[in-house]
Design a protein around this motif. Structure first.
Motif, PDB file in Angstrom:
ATOM      1  N   SER A  18       0.335  -1.210   0.001  1.00 28.00           N
ATOM      2  CA  SER A  18      -0.560  -0.066   0.329  1.00 28.00           C
ATOM      3  C   SER A  18       0.382   1.424  -0.562  1.00 28.00           C
ATOM      4  O   SER A  18       1.031   2.045   0.557  1.00 28.00           O
ATOM      5  CB  SER A  18      -1.201  -0.105   1.122  1.00 28.00           C
ATOM      6  OG  SER A  18      -1.648   1.031   1.660  1.00 28.00           O
ATOM      7  N   LYS A  60      -7.264  -1.513  10.224  1.00 26.12           N
ATOM      8  CA  LYS A  60      -7.222  -1.397   9.181  1.00 26.12           C
ATOM      9  C   LYS A  60      -7.793  -2.320   8.040  1.00 26.12           C
ATOM     10  O   LYS A  60      -7.209  -3.344   7.606  1.00 26.12           O
ATOM     11  CB  LYS A  60      -5.556  -0.922   8.480  1.00 26.12           C
ATOM     12  CG  LYS A  60      -5.460   0.401   8.809  1.00 26.12           C
ATOM     13  CD  LYS A  60      -5.814   1.767   8.707  1.00 26.12           C
ATOM     14  CE  LYS A  60      -5.601   3.246   8.715  1.00 26.12           C
ATOM     15  NZ  LYS A  60      -6.153   4.168   9.200  1.00 26.12           N
ATOM     16  N   SER A 194      -5.761   4.329  -8.043  1.00 26.73           N
ATOM     17  CA  SER A 194      -5.554   5.878  -6.898  1.00 26.73           C
ATOM     18  C   SER A 194      -5.242   6.428  -7.740  1.00 26.73           C
ATOM     19  O   SER A 194      -3.904   6.606  -7.997  1.00 26.73           O
ATOM     20  CB  SER A 194      -4.229   4.049  -6.294  1.00 26.73           C
ATOM     21  OG  SER A 194      -4.631   5.573  -4.866  1.00 26.73           O
ATOM     22  N   LYS A 196      -4.121   8.505  -5.597  1.00 22.23           N
ATOM     23  CA  LYS A 196      -3.196   8.427  -3.534  1.00 22.23           C
ATOM     24  C   LYS A 196      -2.027   8.863  -3.282  1.00 22.23           C
ATOM     25  O   LYS A 196      -1.654   8.131  -4.431  1.00 22.23           O
ATOM     26  CB  LYS A 196      -4.275   7.873  -2.622  1.00 22.23           C
ATOM     27  CG  LYS A 196      -5.380   7.539  -2.462  1.00 22.23           C
ATOM     28  CD  LYS A 196      -6.055   8.726  -1.574  1.00 22.23           C
ATOM     29  CE  LYS A 196      -7.669   8.137  -1.378  1.00 22.23           C
ATOM     30  NZ  LYS A 196      -7.265  10.296  -0.233  1.00 22.23           N
ATOM     31  N   LEU A 198       0.923   6.910  -2.273  1.00 25.22           N
ATOM     32  CA  LEU A 198       0.826   6.113  -2.293  1.00 25.22           C
ATOM     33  C   LEU A 198       2.439   5.912  -1.522  1.00 25.22           C
ATOM     34  O   LEU A 198       2.973   5.656  -0.471  1.00 25.22           O
ATOM     35  CB  LEU A 198       0.980   4.493  -3.154  1.00 25.22           C
ATOM     36  CG  LEU A 198      -0.921   4.550  -3.423  1.00 25.22           C
ATOM     37  CD1 LEU A 198      -0.381   3.371  -3.840  1.00 25.22           C
ATOM     38  CD2 LEU A 198      -1.327   4.631  -1.686  1.00 25.22           C
ATOM     39  N   CYS A 229       0.646   1.488  10.196  1.00 23.50           N
ATOM     40  CA  CYS A 229      -0.600   2.180   9.241  1.00 23.50           C
ATOM     41  C   CYS A 229      -0.308   3.926   9.087  1.00 23.50           C
ATOM     42  O   CYS A 229       0.726   3.968   9.875  1.00 23.50           O
ATOM     43  CB  CYS A 229      -1.507   1.977  10.497  1.00 23.50           C
ATOM     44  SG  CYS A 229      -2.348   0.371  11.250  1.00 23.50           S
ATOM     45  N   SER A 232      -4.890   7.364   6.473  1.00 20.79           N
ATOM     46  CA  SER A 232      -6.047   7.597   5.581  1.00 20.79           C
ATOM     47  C   SER A 232      -6.181   6.313   6.042  1.00 20.79           C
ATOM     48  O   SER A 232      -5.985   4.884   5.882  1.00 20.79           O
ATOM     49  CB  SER A 232      -5.606   8.110   4.068  1.00 20.79           C
ATOM     50  OG  SER A 232      -4.984   7.320   3.237  1.00 20.79           O
ATOM     51  N   ASP A 233      -7.794   5.650   5.422  1.00 14.44           N
ATOM     52  CA  ASP A 233      -8.126   4.596   5.374  1.00 14.44           C
ATOM     53  C   ASP A 233      -8.484   3.950   3.905  1.00 14.44           C
ATOM     54  O   ASP A 233      -8.899   5.435   2.902  1.00 14.44           O
ATOM     55  CB  ASP A 233      -9.768   4.059   5.594  1.00 14.44           C
ATOM     56  CG  ASP A 233      -9.163   4.947   7.202  1.00 14.44           C
ATOM     57  OD1 ASP A 233      -8.887   3.918   7.651  1.00 14.44           O
ATOM     58  OD2 ASP A 233     -10.039   5.313   8.180  1.00 14.44           O
ATOM     59  N   ARG A 234      -8.115   3.643   3.173  1.00 12.25           N
ATOM     60  CA  ARG A 234      -8.669   3.144   2.117  1.00 12.25           C
ATOM     61  C   ARG A 234      -9.504   1.525   1.862  1.00 12.25           C
ATOM     62  O   ARG A 234      -9.505   0.841   2.374  1.00 12.25           O
ATOM     63  CB  ARG A 234      -7.332   2.849   1.252  1.00 12.25           C
ATOM     64  CG  ARG A 234      -6.664   3.948   0.998  1.00 12.25           C
ATOM     65  CD  ARG A 234      -5.108   4.147   0.503  1.00 12.25           C
ATOM     66  NE  ARG A 234      -4.012   5.049   1.303  1.00 12.25           N
ATOM     67  CZ  ARG A 234      -3.036   5.414   1.314  1.00 12.25           C
ATOM     68  NH1 ARG A 234      -2.361   3.843   0.385  1.00 12.25           N
ATOM     69  NH2 ARG A 234      -2.942   6.757   0.808  1.00 12.25           N
ATOM     70  N   ASN A 238      -4.318   0.270   4.093  1.00 17.40           N
ATOM     71  CA  ASN A 238      -3.470   1.374   4.064  1.00 17.40           C
ATOM     72  C   ASN A 238      -2.150   1.235   5.293  1.00 17.40           C
ATOM     73  O   ASN A 238      -2.268   1.935   6.420  1.00 17.40           O
ATOM     74  CB  ASN A 238      -3.782   2.590   4.624  1.00 17.40           C
ATOM     75  CG  ASN A 238      -3.152   4.210   4.697  1.00 17.40           C
ATOM     76  OD1 ASN A 238      -1.458   3.733   3.989  1.00 17.40           O
ATOM     77  ND2 ASN A 238      -2.915   4.916   4.998  1.00 17.40           N
TER      78      ASN A 238
END
Length: 247
Positions: A18, A60, A194, A196, A198, A229, A232-234, A238
């Motif tokens: 991730s 997560k 994604s 995001k 990463l 961890c 954010s939450d994905r 994550n």
């Protein structure tokens, strides 16, 4: 066939399914069993009397790991530093020479990458996010963790790259962030669906110095697994996963 009496080598494998950031990396080392008190005591020699570390267990996607926060005190507002200042902080510390050398190399690489992007000499680069107390702690702490856990060789998976844009002190920039792209020249990466960030510049810089080889699992008998961890939450956890064991 394994030679009888052959010396075993303790290795770490960074499973960056991730992505990776400095805080995820350091959190994963704590999840492996690195004592927070020992880490804090060693980092205190940096003379940055502006922070303390807080570690908590979070989930997560149903997997529990460690979330690390570098809590900066009210007087810890100095977020903008040049390379020379950071090198001085590390050089004057009580850390051993290996930790100092690797940590300084990471910041030198970041300065060189930022310098190429902004057309500046490395010693004139003005660190913004990476010069903050929490980023210094993430970098030095991750190098220190390798030392304290007596890891002799570090491997990593190829790194996932997101698309889109991310906000920085210079404005919106494309992903991977220009500094990340510079730091990962020659490193195997792959694109994922994604939008995001990463892999952060700090995470990229740490891995570029610490990792001996990027690829898939080397032959290893692992004995510990740690999960660090992210914020954010994905749809996928994550987290950064570290395996340690013997090769």
């Amino acid at each position: 066939m394994k030679i009888v009496g052959e010396r075993k080598v303790k290795i770490a494998y960074f499973d960056c399914f991730s992505g990776v950031s400095g805080d995820m990396l350091l959190a994963a080392f704590i999840d492996l069993g690195l004592p927070l008190e020992q880490l804090s005591k060693e980092l205190s020699s940096l003379g940055l009397d502006e922070f303390h570390l807080e570690a908590s267990r979070v989930s997560k996607c149903g997997i529990f790991g460690t979330k690390l926060n570098v809590v900066v005190h009210e007087n810890g507002h100095h977020h903008h530093r040049h390379l020379g200042e950071i090198v001085g902080i590390i050089g004057r510390s009580g850390l051993d020479d290996w930790v100092k050398d690797k940590s300084i190399k990471i910041f030198e690489n970041i300065a060189a990458a930022e310098g190429r992007i902004h057309n500046l000499p490395a010693d004139k680069v003005h660190f913004h996010e990476v010069g903050a107390v929490d980023s210094i702690v993430d970098v030095v702490g991750s190098v220190l963790a390798v030392r304290l856990l007596e890891i002799e060789r570090v491997y990593s998976s190829p790194l996932p790259m997101g698309r889109g844009f991310v906000s920085t002190a210079h404005g919106m920039v494309p992903l991977p962030a220009p500094a990340t792209a510079e730091l990962l020249k020659g490193v195997p990466v792959h694109w994922v669906n994604s939008e995001k960030e990463l892999v952060t510049p700090t995470g990229a810089a740490i891995l570029a110095v610490l990792v001996s080889e990027f690829g898939y699992f080397p032959p290893v008998r692992w004995e510990r697994i740690g999960y660090g961890c992210g914020n954010s939450d994905r749809k996928v956890p994550n987290m950064l996963r570290i395996f340690t064991g013997w090769s």
